[in-house]
Write an enzyme that holds these catalytic residues in place. Structure first.
Site, PDB file in Angstrom:
ATOM      1  N   SER A  23      43.822  36.907  35.943  1.00 50.67           N
ATOM      2  CA  SER A  23      42.874  36.547  37.001  1.00 50.67           C
ATOM      3  C   SER A  23      43.337  37.100  38.349  1.00 50.67           C
ATOM      4  O   SER A  23      44.537  37.278  38.591  1.00 50.67           O
ATOM      5  CB  SER A  23      42.755  35.029  37.079  1.00 50.67           C
ATOM      6  N   CYS A  26      45.523  36.362  45.063  1.00 53.40           N
ATOM      7  CA  CYS A  26      45.880  36.902  46.374  1.00 53.40           C
ATOM      8  C   CYS A  26      47.400  36.943  46.529  1.00 53.40           C
ATOM      9  O   CYS A  26      48.096  35.989  46.180  1.00 53.40           O
ATOM     10  CB  CYS A  26      45.265  36.054  47.475  1.00 53.40           C
ATOM     11  N   ALA A  58      41.730  39.645  45.295  1.00 54.65           N
ATOM     12  CA  ALA A  58      40.533  39.795  46.123  1.00 54.65           C
ATOM     13  C   ALA A  58      40.759  40.923  47.121  1.00 54.65           C
ATOM     14  O   ALA A  58      41.704  40.902  47.913  1.00 54.65           O
ATOM     15  CB  ALA A  58      40.236  38.492  46.855  1.00 54.65           C
ATOM     16  N   GLN A 101      38.532  43.063  42.079  1.00 59.76           N
ATOM     17  CA  GLN A 101      37.638  42.024  42.596  1.00 59.76           C
ATOM     18  C   GLN A 101      37.311  42.370  44.040  1.00 59.76           C
ATOM     19  O   GLN A 101      38.212  42.487  44.874  1.00 59.76           O
ATOM     20  CB  GLN A 101      38.303  40.650  42.520  1.00 59.76           C
ATOM     21  N   TYR A 182      33.666  31.694  49.564  1.00 62.09           N
ATOM     22  CA  TYR A 182      33.605  32.909  50.370  1.00 62.09           C
ATOM     23  C   TYR A 182      32.152  33.329  50.578  1.00 62.09           C
ATOM     24  O   TYR A 182      31.230  32.632  50.164  1.00 62.09           O
ATOM     25  CB  TYR A 182      34.469  33.993  49.734  1.00 62.09           C
ATOM     26  N   ARG A 230      32.153  37.025  39.677  1.00 58.97           N
ATOM     27  CA  ARG A 230      32.827  35.725  39.624  1.00 58.97           C
ATOM     28  C   ARG A 230      32.089  34.801  40.577  1.00 58.97           C
ATOM     29  O   ARG A 230      31.854  35.152  41.734  1.00 58.97           O
ATOM     30  CB  ARG A 230      34.287  35.848  40.057  1.00 58.97           C
ATOM     31  N   ARG A 324      48.385  31.332  37.126  1.00 57.98           N
ATOM     32  CA  ARG A 324      49.733  30.762  37.196  1.00 57.98           C
ATOM     33  C   ARG A 324      50.540  31.051  35.936  1.00 57.98           C
ATOM     34  O   ARG A 324      51.742  31.304  35.987  1.00 57.98           O
ATOM     35  CB  ARG A 324      49.655  29.253  37.422  1.00 57.98           C
TER      36      ARG A 324
END
Length: 364
Positions: A23, A26, A58, A101, A182, A230, A324
């Protein structure tokens, strides 16, 4: 029986060796939006054994669209060159396909990185004017400037330019970031979008700008490469964006050529109430997959190999994404394959550590 998690999946001309994605995460390590040696190390490491698809952090369409001054961008020739450097590196030495992304922070921009508190940049220390559908601040943060028609056109053009740059940089797949509060999320939620023109009010109007952006980006992205979105499937706040609206959103995106939905939640309003637990967002990926008829990627506290296998085997989602888990274990896919009794490709330089090649090893 072969693992469902390690079965291939294809979108357009791209085939992924397995259903595991890294995934977007940042890193807050950029200078003027450009990548550096941190990104080369970070993504090069993850490209070798974390999953079949690696989605980079991102990446923002303008300097003003960044979350923080340390965020990655794709709005200049320098940005593009530094990103191409790590993309080329990952493709040369890694086994994963590369995704990007693309996003704009909207009213949640101009903040310090989390390591410095994550709050808005102080006035006089480089704060920039943020923008949003309506002049409503996130919590008590500085109010954004409500976008007029010229502002909307400018941002759409920036998304298109970044998409063109992403193709030149060599990415195999792209996704728009329409979640986590966002800019594109700010348009779809009635909590942040209180416009009275054709971009606000009804669901049809609130979806209009994100759909226009996607359609424009899909038009300049190669036909054989997948383009996904997403988005947050719920705000977890009364009166906010709902799962049923998310299904309608997914249907519209599918009609425009969207290849899959990367299903996340929340991030728009600090009043959100979320019970975070293992796989807490998977039910929404399942709902969108079944009701909108579009492939989905599930994300959120997916940490174990058998947990991921079950999600795919039960048809709850078509892919799983980990953040994570792969930061903790950059060889997550290798170890998941071992646990599930599957074989997986290793880079040539690391092939000798494949369990079946260990002298006298009982591992299969």
């Amino acid at each position: 029986m072969s693992s469902h998690l390690f079965s291939p999946i294809s979108f357009r001309d791209l085939t992924l060796d397995n259903r595991i994605a890294v995934s977007a995460m940042c890193q807050y390590a950029s200078e003027n939006g450009s990548a550096n040696d941190w990104h080369l190390m970070h993504y090069g490491n993850l490209a070798m054994g974390a999953g079949g698809l690696l989605i980079t952090e991102a990446t923002h369409v303008s300097a003003e669209g960044r979350i923080s001054p340390k965020c990655l961008g794709l709005y200049s020739d320098e940005n593009e060159a530094t990103i191409k450097r790590f993309v080329d590196f990952c493709k040369k030495y890694g086994t994963a396909k590369l995704g990007i992304q693309i996003g704009h922070s909207g009213r949640k921009g101009s903040t310090n990185p989390p390591g410095k508190g994550g709050k808005p940049v102080d006035e006089g220390e480089g704060r920039w004017q943020t923008v949003a559908p309506s002049p409503l601040g996130y919590a008590d943060w500085p109010a954004p400037l409500g976008l007029d028609d010229a502002g909307l056109a400018k941002i759409k053009a920036e998304f298109v330019e970044s998409t063109i740059r992403a193709d030149r940089a060599g990415f195999d797949l792209a996704e728009l970031h329409g979640g986590h509060g966002y800019l594109l999320h700010q348009f779809v939620s009635p909590l942040s979008n209180q416009r009275t023109d054709s971009y606000g009010g009804s669901l049809e109007n609130r979806l209009r700008f994100p759909l226009e952006v996607f359609e424009a980006c899909r038009a300049v992205w190669p036909a054989g490469k997948p383009y996904a979105v997403r988005f947050s499937a719920t705000d977890w706040v009364d009166g906010g964006f709902t799962p049923d609206e998310a299904v309608a959103y997914a249907k519209e995106l599918k009609a425009l050529g969207c290849d899959f939905i990367d299903v996340t939640t929340g991030g728009l309003d600090p009043r959100q109430k979320i019970e975070v637990k293992a796989g807490y967002q998977v039910f929404l990926a399942e709902k969108i997959k079944k009701e909108a008829g579009i492939p989905t990627m599930a994300v959120g506290m997916i940490v174990g190999a058998q947990q991921a296998e079950n999600i795919i085997a039960k048809g709850e989602a078509d892919m799983v994404a980990l953040a994570r888990g792969v930061m903790d274990d950059p060889r997550w896919a290798w170890h998941a394959a071992q646990e599930l009794g599957e074989s997986i490709a290793y880079p040539e330089q690391y092939a000798r550590c494949a369990p079946n090649l260990w002298p006298g090893s009982a591992l299969k």
